[in-house]
Design a protein around this motif. Structure first.
Motif, PDB file in Angstrom:
ATOM      1  N   THR A 114      68.465 -73.509  86.744  1.00 58.69           N
ATOM      2  CA  THR A 114      68.387 -74.229  88.017  1.00 58.69           C
ATOM      3  C   THR A 114      69.510 -73.803  88.954  1.00 58.69           C
ATOM      4  N   TRP A 115      70.698 -73.615  88.401  1.00 62.01           N
ATOM      5  CA  TRP A 115      71.862 -73.240  89.213  1.00 62.01           C
ATOM      6  C   TRP A 115      71.947 -71.740  89.461  1.00 62.01           C
ATOM      7  N   ARG A 116      70.970 -70.982  88.975  1.00 59.32           N
ATOM      8  CA  ARG A 116      70.940 -69.529  89.129  1.00 59.32           C
ATOM      9  C   ARG A 116      72.184 -68.878  88.504  1.00 59.32           C
ATOM     10  N   MET A 117      72.520 -69.364  87.302  1.00 60.28           N
ATOM     11  CA  MET A 117      73.660 -68.848  86.538  1.00 60.28           C
ATOM     12  C   MET A 117      73.227 -68.442  85.137  1.00 60.28           C
ATOM     13  N   SER A 118      72.007 -67.968  85.017  1.00 62.84           N
ATOM     14  CA  SER A 118      71.460 -67.648  83.701  1.00 62.84           C
ATOM     15  C   SER A 118      72.274 -66.597  82.951  1.00 62.84           C
TER      16      SER A 118
ATOM     17  N   LEU B 144      80.000 -78.926  84.863  1.00 54.58           N
ATOM     18  CA  LEU B 144      80.522 -78.977  86.229  1.00 54.58           C
ATOM     19  C   LEU B 144      80.726 -77.555  86.725  1.00 54.58           C
ATOM     20  N   THR B 145      80.396 -77.308  87.987  1.00 58.24           N
ATOM     21  CA  THR B 145      80.669 -75.989  88.556  1.00 58.24           C
ATOM     22  C   THR B 145      81.001 -76.108  90.028  1.00 58.24           C
ATOM     23  N   ASP B 146      81.874 -75.211  90.459  1.00 60.21           N
ATOM     24  CA  ASP B 146      82.172 -75.071  91.882  1.00 60.21           C
ATOM     25  C   ASP B 146      81.628 -73.739  92.400  1.00 60.21           C
TER      26      ASP B 146
ATOM     27  N   VAL C 255      78.735 -79.405  92.095  1.00 59.88           N
ATOM     28  CA  VAL C 255      77.523 -79.446  91.283  1.00 59.88           C
ATOM     29  C   VAL C 255      77.897 -79.888  89.878  1.00 59.88           C
ATOM     30  N   SER C 256      77.167 -80.890  89.383  1.00 55.24           N
ATOM     31  CA  SER C 256      77.411 -81.336  88.008  1.00 55.24           C
ATOM     32  C   SER C 256      76.112 -81.853  87.414  1.00 55.24           C
ATOM     33  N   SER C 257      76.101 -81.901  86.106  1.00 51.40           N
ATOM     34  CA  SER C 257      74.964 -82.441  85.380  1.00 51.40           C
ATOM     35  C   SER C 257      75.488 -83.181  84.165  1.00 51.40           C
ATOM     36  N   VAL C 258      75.092 -84.429  84.038  1.00 50.52           N
ATOM     37  CA  VAL C 258      75.472 -85.236  82.883  1.00 50.52           C
ATOM     38  C   VAL C 258      74.209 -85.508  82.080  1.00 50.52           C
ATOM     39  N   MET C 259      74.198 -85.016  80.868  1.00 48.30           N
ATOM     40  CA  MET C 259      73.048 -85.216  79.990  1.00 48.30           C
ATOM     41  C   MET C 259      73.069 -86.649  79.466  1.00 48.30           C
ATOM     42  N   PRO C 260      71.918 -87.291  79.315  1.00 54.98           N
ATOM     43  CA  PRO C 260      71.918 -88.623  78.687  1.00 54.98           C
ATOM     44  C   PRO C 260      72.572 -88.547  77.305  1.00 54.98           C
TER      45      PRO C 260
ATOM     46  N   ALA D 153      84.749 -86.904  84.008  1.00 57.25           N
ATOM     47  CA  ALA D 153      85.820 -86.516  84.905  1.00 57.25           C
ATOM     48  C   ALA D 153      85.999 -87.552  85.999  1.00 57.25           C
ATOM     49  N   GLN D 154      87.241 -87.771  86.391  1.00 57.03           N
ATOM     50  CA  GLN D 154      87.535 -88.738  87.434  1.00 57.03           C
ATOM     51  C   GLN D 154      88.023 -88.017  88.676  1.00 57.03           C
ATOM     52  N   PRO D 155      87.475 -88.361  89.864  1.00 60.25           N
ATOM     53  CA  PRO D 155      87.881 -87.691  91.092  1.00 60.25           C
ATOM     54  C   PRO D 155      89.390 -87.775  91.303  1.00 60.25           C
ATOM     55  N   GLY D 156      89.959 -86.670  91.799  1.00 59.05           N
ATOM     56  CA  GLY D 156      91.374 -86.638  92.106  1.00 59.05           C
ATOM     57  C   GLY D 156      92.257 -86.275  90.936  1.00 59.05           C
ATOM     58  N   ARG D 157      91.731 -86.201  89.749  1.00 55.15           N
ATOM     59  CA  ARG D 157      92.525 -85.841  88.578  1.00 55.15           C
ATOM     60  C   ARG D 157      92.186 -84.418  88.178  1.00 55.15           C
ATOM     61  N   TYR D 158      93.191 -83.706  87.699  1.00 58.95           N
ATOM     62  CA  TYR D 158      92.940 -82.352  87.211  1.00 58.95           C
ATOM     63  C   TYR D 158      92.218 -82.403  85.887  1.00 58.95           C
ATOM     64  N   LEU D 159      91.291 -81.487  85.680  1.00 55.36           N
ATOM     65  CA  LEU D 159      90.672 -81.314  84.367  1.00 55.36           C
ATOM     66  C   LEU D 159      91.671 -80.551  83.530  1.00 55.36           C
ATOM     67  N   ALA D 160      92.021 -81.105  82.399  1.00 56.18           N
ATOM     68  CA  ALA D 160      93.063 -80.525  81.553  1.00 56.18           C
ATOM     69  C   ALA D 160      92.840 -79.041  81.340  1.00 56.18           C
ATOM     70  N   GLY D 161      93.879 -78.261  81.621  1.00 54.23           N
ATOM     71  CA  GLY D 161      93.851 -76.844  81.331  1.00 54.23           C
ATOM     72  C   GLY D 161      93.084 -75.980  82.312  1.00 54.23           C
ATOM     73  N   THR D 162      92.333 -76.569  83.232  1.00 54.74           N
ATOM     74  CA  THR D 162      91.538 -75.741  84.132  1.00 54.74           C
ATOM     75  C   THR D 162      92.249 -75.483  85.446  1.00 54.74           C
ATOM     76  N   GLY D 163      93.233 -76.329  85.799  1.00 54.17           N
ATOM     77  CA  GLY D 163      93.898 -76.181  87.081  1.00 54.17           C
ATOM     78  C   GLY D 163      93.015 -76.594  88.246  1.00 54.17           C
ATOM     79  N   LEU D 164      91.859 -77.158  87.954  1.00 51.00           N
ATOM     80  CA  LEU D 164      90.917 -77.552  88.994  1.00 51.00           C
ATOM     81  C   LEU D 164      90.661 -79.050  88.943  1.00 51.00           C
ATOM     82  N   ARG D 165      90.371 -79.610  90.094  1.00 53.12           N
ATOM     83  CA  ARG D 165      90.089 -81.037  90.175  1.00 53.12           C
ATOM     84  C   ARG D 165      88.585 -81.286  90.171  1.00 53.12           C
ATOM     85  N   PRO D 166      88.140 -82.367  89.495  1.00 50.43           N
ATOM     86  CA  PRO D 166      86.737 -82.756  89.622  1.00 50.43           C
ATOM     87  C   PRO D 166      86.516 -83.426  90.981  1.00 50.43           C
ATOM     88  N   GLY D 167      85.356 -83.911  91.230  1.00 55.18           N
ATOM     89  CA  GLY D 167      85.079 -84.590  92.498  1.00 55.18           C
ATOM     90  C   GLY D 167      84.668 -83.573  93.530  1.00 55.18           C
TER      91      GLY D 167
END
Length: 166
Positions: A48-52, A95-97, A21-26, A2-16
């Motif tokens: 870890t994010w308490r979202m089990s 990614l989560t807000d 909170v985000s996690s990128v797996m190798p 995801a690139q800051p300032g751009r909307y994530l397609a279909g989510t109506g939300l912006r990354p950045g």
């Protein structure tokens, strides 16, 4: 990713900034073992994010999307299609807000995700139907911005934890 300032397609939300909170797996080699590694990452991050409470649904969706990326990266015999002498990889980003959680699965394979019409006795072909049902149609895809491949994403509402904890 995801690139800051751009909307994530279909989510109506912006990354950045909207995604604190985000996690990128190798990168994962596009091999049959990739879905299980991705599931383990999802389980660990959600704990870890308490979202089990989202673990079972998100693990299943991510497993399907990663498996689709592995299958799309293989030749007709199931062996990886090498790209310029290297094995293709799958990438997973979460990614989560705090209110929404988005899983992105990137692969380097050509083509687009297609929902198949599986027959009653077919052993495969139901993955994207399952993703659609679990996410309430909150999923989609977009082409990679550079190089071959695509990103398939799925979004989830984060349930409020009772008493503020999970």
């Amino acid at each position: 990713m995801a690139q800051p300032g751009r909307y994530l397609a279909g989510t109506g939300l912006r990354p950045g900034q909207a995604w604190p909170v985000s996690s990128v797996m190798p990168p994962l080699a596009a091999l049959p073992t990739a879905p299980s590694a991705a599931r383990a990452h999802v389980r660990a991050m959600l704990a870890t994010w308490r979202m089990s409470g989202l673990a079972e649904a998100l693990e299943l969706v991510v497993s399907e999307l990663v498996a689709n990326g592995v299958n799309a990266s293989a030749d007709g015999d199931g062996a990886p299609r090498y790209l310029e002498g290297r094995m293709p990889v799958i990438r997973l980003c979460l990614l989560t807000d705090g209110a929404r959680l988005v899983a992105e699965v990137w692969d380097e394979a050509p083509g687009v995700p297609v929902r198949l019409r599986a027959g009653r006795d077919d052993e495969s072909g139901r993955g994207l139907d399952l993703v659609d049902k679990i996410t309430g149609s909150q999923w989609g895809w977009r082409p990679a911005r550079s190089g071959p491949g695509k990103c398939v994403w799925a979004a989830f509402e984060v349930p409020a934890a009772p008493g503020g904890a999970d």
